[in-house]
Design an enzyme around this catalytic site. Structure first.
Site, short mmCIF file in Angstrom:
data_model
loop_
_atom_site.label_atom_id
_atom_site.label_comp_id
_atom_site.label_asym_id
_atom_site.label_seq_id
_atom_site.Cartn_x
_atom_site.Cartn_y
_atom_site.Cartn_z
N SER A 247 0.82 -1.20 0.00
CA SER A 247 0.00 0.00 0.00
C SER A 247 0.85 1.25 0.00
O SER A 247 2.04 1.22 0.35
CB SER A 247 -0.93 0.00 1.21
OG SER A 247 -0.20 0.39 2.34
N LYS A 248 0.21 2.33 -0.39
CA LYS A 248 0.88 3.61 -0.42
C LYS A 248 1.29 3.99 1.00
O LYS A 248 2.37 4.52 1.24
CB LYS A 248 -0.12 4.63 -0.97
CG LYS A 248 0.43 6.02 -1.12
CD LYS A 248 -0.68 6.94 -1.55
CE LYS A 248 -0.18 8.33 -1.84
NZ LYS A 248 -1.25 9.19 -2.31
N ARG A 249 0.40 3.68 1.93
CA ARG A 249 0.65 4.03 3.33
C ARG A 249 1.93 3.39 3.85
O ARG A 249 2.65 3.96 4.66
CB ARG A 249 -0.54 3.61 4.19
CG ARG A 249 -1.00 4.73 5.09
CD ARG A 249 -2.22 4.33 5.90
NE ARG A 249 -3.32 3.89 5.04
CZ ARG A 249 -4.12 2.88 5.34
NH1 ARG A 249 -3.96 2.19 6.44
NH2 ARG A 249 -5.12 2.55 4.54
N ASN A 250 2.22 2.18 3.37
CA ASN A 250 3.45 1.52 3.81
C ASN A 250 4.66 1.94 2.98
O ASN A 250 5.72 1.35 3.07
CB ASN A 250 3.30 0.00 3.71
CG ASN A 250 2.26 -0.53 4.67
OD1 ASN A 250 2.04 0.07 5.70
ND2 ASN A 250 1.62 -1.62 4.31
N GLY A 251 4.44 2.92 2.12
CA GLY A 251 5.55 3.42 1.31
C GLY A 251 5.91 2.49 0.16
O GLY A 251 7.02 2.55 -0.37
#
Ligand code: GLU
Length: 477
Positions: A247-251
């Site tokens: 995910s984007k959140r996890n970079g």
């Protein structure tokens, strides 16, 4: 005719899992000679990111997918955009109201919050507005009281079939009278999704399995309208490891990030198609046309796939090996120019040397860092068991070859090879006893992307001889 759609929400990031869904949709449509539709699901204005549609467009284009139809945008056809179809959704919601399958709900936020407070989790709307009289409804509408439209869920149970997960049955009692139109006049996500899938004649809905739990809500809508239900194909997520989704959140990298890191769109497409789908033949490298040809829903896996950066690197390397040289050079030239500052170096020659040895063009600088400057190296590099060289005999071998090279008139690969091999022969040496010390002295590295004679050509006569003499100095020290 098979019709599939890619329905991204414009959140500004093209997730690898999203792109994989688009690919499966594209392959299924094209395999059956059908159409692939692009629909931007932007009814959730809070998640909307400026420029996100461009990213979606660009990603699809780079990945080699073009949608087949859409509204006219001056010579081309754009995607369908849900926020521009607001009236359609209201019209269909009102049709259900007319049929007695949906109703106006004027409950205030406070009332609804109160309901939730009294109940346990999972409490459903209490159908307070279902019993409003026609007159009450008209009065409220006239007075501009905000409303939502809810579907009246019928009694019974709902079963839907998914091509990957099989049959799923839900008791309708567990379903709330879902909101179809929100108080801002926009449809809810699920309602717009169903209306559009129907209006666009979508035959196969392919999407992430995070939507599997929403799907039972869709069937009562299809039933209320009397429409055909599409074939559902839910796919398992792409994971970073056993426990975390990419995910984007996890970079985690998006498609664009991977391209910026030097991965070829074709290699990315090939790799991510194989995340969660297996072909029937035992092969791994497929062009997009081949994937269209062989794609079969039966190969889609129920279990999550783990994104393995090392495997992608390997695959990218295979694509680079197979790439035609001019195309490769165009991609590699900026990196080579940055990595080599010495005047007169034949960058094309350097590119030839590294082409089969890299995963991405950004591996090039480390392979050719010896060109600008001979690195400081330890003389033990001259020890090579197989070549039968060591720090002592290498000194003799370098002393043998230097005068030969000084006299060399032709400084090309074949001539230099002939000179070195002849020198070895005349002195009863193995070829490697000349080639290895030369290679070491010229590069100062244990591994090089090419052999001794190519290094000579690359560095030129003057610099090569200078480095060979440096080698002598080191071995004498
Ligand atoms: N708009 C959803 C998303 O971006 C896709 C839902 C669907 O394909 O039905 O994840």
């Amino acid at each position: 005719m098979i019709r599939t759609r890619f329905a991204p929400s414009p959140t500004g990031y093209m997730h690898i899992g999203n792109l994989r869904t688009a690919l499966y949709e594209y392959f299924i449509a094209k395999h059956g000679g059908g159409k692939f539709i692009l629909r931007i699901e932007d009814t959730d204005r809070e998640r909307y990111v400026e420029g996100a549609v461009d990213i979606i467009y660009k990603t699809l284009e780079m990945a080699g997918m073009k949608h087949d139809e859409g509204p006219d945008i001056g010579g081309d056809y754009g995607p369908y955009i849900q926020s521009e179809r607001k009236n359609d959704y209201m019209k269909y919601a009102l049709e259900l109201v007319e049929k007695g399958e949906a109703y106006y709900c004027f409950c205030t936020k406070e009332r609804l919050e109160g309901l939730r407070l009294e109940g346990e989790t999972g409490v459903k709307y209490d159908r307070h507005c279902l019993s409003l009289s026609k007159e009450e409804i008209e009065k409220n509408l006239k007075n501009g009281i905000p409303f939502v439209i809810r579907q009246k869920i019928r009694d019974g149970s709902t079963t839907f079939h998914d091509e990957v997960y099989g049959d799923v049955t839900v008791n309708n009692e567990d379903m709330e009278d879902q909101i179809l139109i929100k108080s801002d006049g926009l449809p809810t996500y699920n309602f717009a999704n169903v209306i559009d899938d129907h209006l666009m004649n979508i035959t196969h809905v392919i999407r992430g399995n995070e939507y599997l739990s929403s799907t039972p809500k869709y069937n009562p809508l299809y039933e209320a309208f009397g429409w055909d239900i599409p074939t559902y194909i839910h796919v398992a997520p792409v994971m970073k490891d056993q426990h975390t989704k990419l995910s984007k959140r996890n970079g985690d990298a998006s498609f664009q990030d991977l391209v910026a890191k030097g991965y070829l769109p074709k290699a990315i497409v090939n790799y991510i198609t194989l995340l969660g789908w297996s072909p029937s033949e035992n092969r791994e490298i497929f062009s997009i046309d081949e994937l269209i040809e062989i794609f079969d829903v039966k190969g889609i896996s129920k279990s999550p796939a783990i994104f393995d950066p090392e495997k992608l690197k390997w695959m990218n390397g295979e694509y680079i090996k197979a790439q035609n040289f001019d195309e490769f050079y165009e991609m590699a030239e900026p990196v080579l120019k940055e990595a080599v500052k010495t005047e007169g170096i034949d960058l094309k020659m350097a590119a030839q040397m590294v082409k089969t040895r890299i995963s991405t063009v950004y591996d090039i600088p480390a392979l050719i860092d010896f060109i600008d400057e001979l690195p400081e190296y330890d003389k033990s590099l001259y020890n090579h068991k197989k070549m039968k060289t060591n720090t002592e005999n290498s000194l003799d071998f370098l002393k043998l070859i230097i005068p030969v090279l000084e006299k060399a008139e032709d400084w090309d690969n074949d001539s230099l090879y002939a000179l070195m091999v002849n020198t070895a022969k005349e002195n009863n040496l193995k070829n490697g006893q000349i080639l290895w010390p030369v290679r070491t002295a010229l590069s100062g590295k244990p591994t090089t992307p090419c052999g001794a004679t190519e290094l000579c050509v690359l560095l030129g006569k003057e610099e090569s001889l200078r480095r060979l003499k440096e080698g002598i100095k080191l071995l004498e020290s």
